[in-house]
Scaffold this active site. Structure first.
Site, short mmCIF file in Angstrom:
data_model
loop_
_atom_site.label_atom_id
_atom_site.label_comp_id
_atom_site.label_asym_id
_atom_site.label_seq_id
_atom_site.Cartn_x
_atom_site.Cartn_y
_atom_site.Cartn_z
N GLU A 268 -15.78 2.48 9.16
CA GLU A 268 -16.35 3.50 10.05
C GLU A 268 -16.24 4.90 9.47
O GLU A 268 -15.20 5.27 8.91
CB GLU A 268 -15.64 3.51 11.40
N TYR B 64 -11.15 6.18 19.63
CA TYR B 64 -12.19 5.56 18.82
C TYR B 64 -12.19 4.02 18.91
O TYR B 64 -12.95 3.37 18.21
CB TYR B 64 -12.11 6.07 17.38
N GLN C 285 0.82 -1.21 0.00
CA GLN C 285 0.00 0.00 0.00
C GLN C 285 0.85 1.27 0.00
O GLN C 285 0.32 2.37 0.06
CB GLN C 285 -0.92 0.00 1.23
N HIS D 147 -1.38 0.08 5.63
CA HIS D 147 -2.04 1.01 6.55
C HIS D 147 -1.21 2.24 6.88
O HIS D 147 -1.08 2.64 8.03
CB HIS D 147 -2.46 0.29 7.84
#
Length: 390
Positions: free
Chosen positions: A264, A274, A99, A171
């Site tokens: 989310e 969170y 990524q 990520h």
């Protein structure tokens, strides 16, 4: 440049009703009510060429030049008035793979009024470290375009680094947003697939950071007393945050990938946790259960949760007048859904109201200076599309 006479209602598999059956409200599991989408939004789509793994796009303030990052480390621009495609020099070395690579691009909106041709540019990318480690960084430089087909970045320097660098190539997140007052940078910092660091505020993995325009920690951050790098953190307990934007009231929202389920949308508040990876409405990929959010779990709650996932690429609030029915709504680029996902905001609540199928994985969507939508398809040969009312 190729103009297509396409409509949202006639694209393959078009959905003109909301797909809210998989959305959940903030009370931790109530199924959101479905709302019919407007039937008068039809897109005329114009192609503006294709790119090599395009990732992000942004207009140079005060111009018609749209800049596009390509994940392998290159950058191009399109003059949206005449279709000219140009190249950008002065880019950094990136750690390309998985990524990782060249990421987001951002400019300072206030510089649209500058008489000088030079503009400040912010870029994010994956940077290699020692011992097979890597991490996201943000750099700041100057952009100038000496010819109609060339632009150059000068004086590019790294002003922020994700801490610590770790192994793996996932990520990074590294989306950038400039605050409405033009004073701060907000950067999303993913958990780098390490999970637990998202609950450890001695590092910046799994966080949103708030910085001055020069990359230093902004005054008033909630963990300032803990010193570096905690003094950069605005919120934490996040996973892989790939969209971030401010609504018309100046409130910050972000959207992130869940694991197996549990994407989310969050209203980002100062000093809030969170919950990732302690709580998620998705499960681990191996099937291991993660406790769902509950009203009394002590964590900030999502505005919408999606299972099955939509796999967001980015998001942008619509502020223009070209599509009056969209004003104030949030548009999310859908990778897995191959659609633009539309969300209406009501106070601190949100609900999905429509999906507009695009037939391809969508990496990014932004609003142009005159209210047109500009969309990037994902992957090799991803097209740049201009969406206007039919």
């Amino acid at each position: 440049m190729k103009r297509l006479t396409l409509f949202a209602a006639t694209l393959p598999g078009a959905l003109l009703l909301a797909s809210c059956g998989s959305g959940y409200s903030t009370d931790g599991g109530t199924e959101a009510a479905s709302t019919p989408a407007p039937t008068d939004i039809e897109f005329a789509i114009t192609e503006h060429g294709s790119f090599n793994e395009p990732w992000a796009l942004a207009f140079l303030p005060g111009t018609d030049r749209l800049f596009i990052t390509e994940k392998s480390g290159t950058m191009k621009f399109v003059n949206t008035k005449d279709g000219t495609v140009g190249t950008v020099s002065g880019l950094p070395d990136v750690d390309y793979g998985g990524q990782g690579g060249l990421g987001d691009v951002a400019f300072l909106p206030r510089e649209a009024r500058l008489r000088s041709a030079m503009r400040t540019i912010y870029l994010s990318w994956a940077e290699a470290g020692e011992g097979d480690t890597r991490g996201a960084v943000v750099g700041r430089g100057n952009m100038i375009c000496p010819t109609t087909k060339t632009c150059a970045i000068s004086d590019l320097e790294v002003i922020w680094r994700q801490t610590p660098k770790v192994t793996g190539r996932g990520h990074y997140s590294h989306r950038i947003a400039v605050s409405p007052d033009g004073q701060y940078l907000f950067v999303t910092s993913g958990d780098r697939q390490k999970q637990e660091p998202a609950q450890d505020t001695s590092n910046t993995l799994g966080t949103v950071v708030r910085l001055n325009l020069d990359g230093t920690p902004a005054a008033g951050n909630p963990l300032a007393a803990q010193g570096s790098p905690s003094n950069e953190i605005w919120s934490w307990g996040h996973r892989n945050l790939l969209g971030i934007d401010f609504d018309s009231e100046g409130r910050l929202w972000e959207i992130e990938h869940g694991p197996a389920g549990g994407d989310e949308l969050n209203l980002v508040k100062k000093g809030q946790n969170y919950g990732w990876p302690v709580r998620s409405n998705g499960d681990q990929y191996n099937g291991t259960d993660i406790p769902d959010h509950t009203a009394d779990d002590g964590f900030a709650k999502f505005a919408i949760n999606w299972t099955p996932v939509i796999a967001p690429g980015n998001m942008a609030f619509y502020r223009g007048d070209l599509f009056p029915g969209l004003k104030g709504d949030l548009l999310i680029s859908g990778l897995k859904t191959e659609a633009l996902v539309r969300v209406a905001i009501d106070g601190e609540s949100a609900r999905e109201v429509a999906r507009y199928p695009m037939g391809k994985r969508i990496r990014s969507v932004i609003e142009g200076p005159d209210g047109a939508l500009w969309v990037l398809e994902d992957g090799e040969g991803g097209r740049l599309l201009e969406l206007r009312p039919k």
